[in-house]
Design a protein around this motif. Structure first.
Motif, PDB file in Angstrom:
ATOM      1  N   TYR A  27      39.182  74.991  52.554  1.00 60.66           N
ATOM      2  CA  TYR A  27      40.253  75.042  51.548  1.00 60.66           C
ATOM      3  C   TYR A  27      41.047  76.340  51.673  1.00 60.66           C
ATOM      4  O   TYR A  27      42.254  76.354  51.487  1.00 60.66           O
ATOM      5  CB  TYR A  27      39.659  74.883  50.140  1.00 60.66           C
ATOM      6  N   LYS A  28      40.338  77.446  51.986  1.00 62.51           N
ATOM      7  CA  LYS A  28      41.042  78.725  52.178  1.00 62.51           C
ATOM      8  C   LYS A  28      41.991  78.625  53.369  1.00 62.51           C
ATOM      9  O   LYS A  28      43.127  79.086  53.329  1.00 62.51           O
ATOM     10  CB  LYS A  28      40.039  79.856  52.452  1.00 62.51           C
ATOM     11  N   LYS A  64      45.017  76.553  52.503  1.00 57.76           N
ATOM     12  CA  LYS A  64      45.952  77.270  51.634  1.00 57.76           C
ATOM     13  C   LYS A  64      46.816  78.224  52.459  1.00 57.76           C
ATOM     14  O   LYS A  64      48.005  78.350  52.255  1.00 57.76           O
ATOM     15  CB  LYS A  64      45.134  78.036  50.585  1.00 57.76           C
TER      16      LYS A  64
END
Ligand code: AMP
Ligand code: MG
Length: 329
Positions: free
Chosen positions: A83-84, A87
């Motif tokens: 997810y990082k 993003k």
């Protein structure tokens, strides 16, 4: 079949959508290279991609989705660093490999249990993906083994008569394919180097490994084992310490009545004044952006491309050298 090239606009996106949804295959721009696109849930359409390219059937395809697509419909994300990464780098030239939920047909993943996903940042490509609102699988839109295309004309040169439509979104800015990152392991592993570098991934995830493919290993990203990116003329690669050797070969080729071109970074242009040159630019980003374009220009003009490398393999140069060495062997 007549192959039409259309600038990206509302009408051509509508036409592309119709072709894709009825099981056809088209050429589409992305920010890395042009892709050969089909709907990823349609086995028959996906088989056409392999046939058109002559692609080995054990080399899986990357699945492209628009930036608001919920990837949990396609894959199981085991590691929070994904997810990082999303993003920070998506949409963009990063492909993440996660456990597949089996929605994409088995032909596209070659029967494997993982799926490679990417969200291209190219505006026209995003518009197409949003209009279709289906996962689109796409390898580079060239014949297998040949240099990847970075303009609509390059796609046409390889695939004229084999596909009905190429959407023209201009020259691809990135110029080399996406970084492919295995995200099924605790620490992410680069399977194919690209514009999102090891250093950039480390800055987000803390760590990043590089998959080493030794002889006899089960290759995790099959694409890296094949001959690739070859222009149609002869090619040879010299290191930055071998400029004199490169010049000697250039002169010998001229004497034989052949047409040599030297491909190198701009800083060598003074030293090589008066010779046929294919100049790649100054920075890593410029060199990546121009690499395939210059190889494809070279194959039209030259009997032999004499490439000179850059003395660097860090950052984006890792991806550049991966492509350059394989286009020159
Ligand atoms: P291309 O689209 O022709 O630039 O090639 C796609 C690259 O992604 C190839 O090197 C494939 O082997 C790699 N790839 C696609 N799907 C997967 C996957 N599920 N696991 C590992 N590598 C993959
Ligand atoms: Mg390819």
């Amino acid at each position: 079949m007549i192959t039409q090239i259309s600038k990206i606009n509302k009408e051509s996106i509508e036409q592309a959508k119709e072709i894709l949804l009825s099981g056809g295959v088209i050429g589409m721009p992305t920010e890395t290279v042009y892709g050969l696109a089909a709907v990823g849930t349609n086995s028959e359409a996906v088989k056409k991609i392999y046939k058109i390219k002559g692609r080995p059937s054990d080399n899986p395809l990357i699945c492209h989705v628009h930036k608001d697509y919920d990837i949990s419909k396609l894959v199981l994300v085991k590691n929070d660093y994904v997810y990082k990464l999303m993003k920070k780098f998506m949409p963009g030239p990063l492909t993440i490999v996660c456990d597949s939920l089996g929605v994409i047909c088995k032909e596209a993943v070659c029967g494997g249990d993982t799926l490679a996903i990417r969200m291209p940042s190219h505006k026209g490509c995003q518009e197409l993906l949003r209009a279709v609102d289906m996962p689109i699988v796409a390898p580079s839109a060239n014949l297998s083994k040949h240099t990847s295309p970075v303009t609509a004309k390059h796609v046409y040169d390889d695939l004229n008569g084999k596909i009905p439509l190429i959407l023209d979104g201009g020259k691809c800015q990135g110029g080399i394919e996406s970084t492919v990152l295995d995200c099924t392991t605790k620490v992410p592993r680069i399977l194919r180097a690209g514009l999102i570098t090891k250093e950039m991934i480390e800055s987000v995830c803390g760590g990043c490994e590089i998959a080493e493919h030794k002889e006899g290993d089960k290759v995790k990203s099959p694409g890296v084992k094949y001959t690739h990116y070859k222009p149609k003329c002869d090619t040879i690669l010299f290191s930055i310490n071998e400029v004199d050797k490169a010049i000697k070969l250039y002169d010998e080729e001229l004497k034989k009545g052949r047409k040599p071109y030297i491909m190198c970074e701009n800083s060598l242009s003074d030293k090589l004044k008066g010779k046929n040159l294919l100049l790649l630019g100054n920075t890593g980003e410029e060199i990546a952006s121009n690499l395939y374009d210059k190889l494809l220009e070279g194959e039209k003009k030259a009997d032999i491309i004499i490439a000179i490398s850059f003395g660097r393999e860090d950052g984006v140069y890792m991806g550049i050298m991966n492509r350059l060495t394989r286009s020159c062997n």
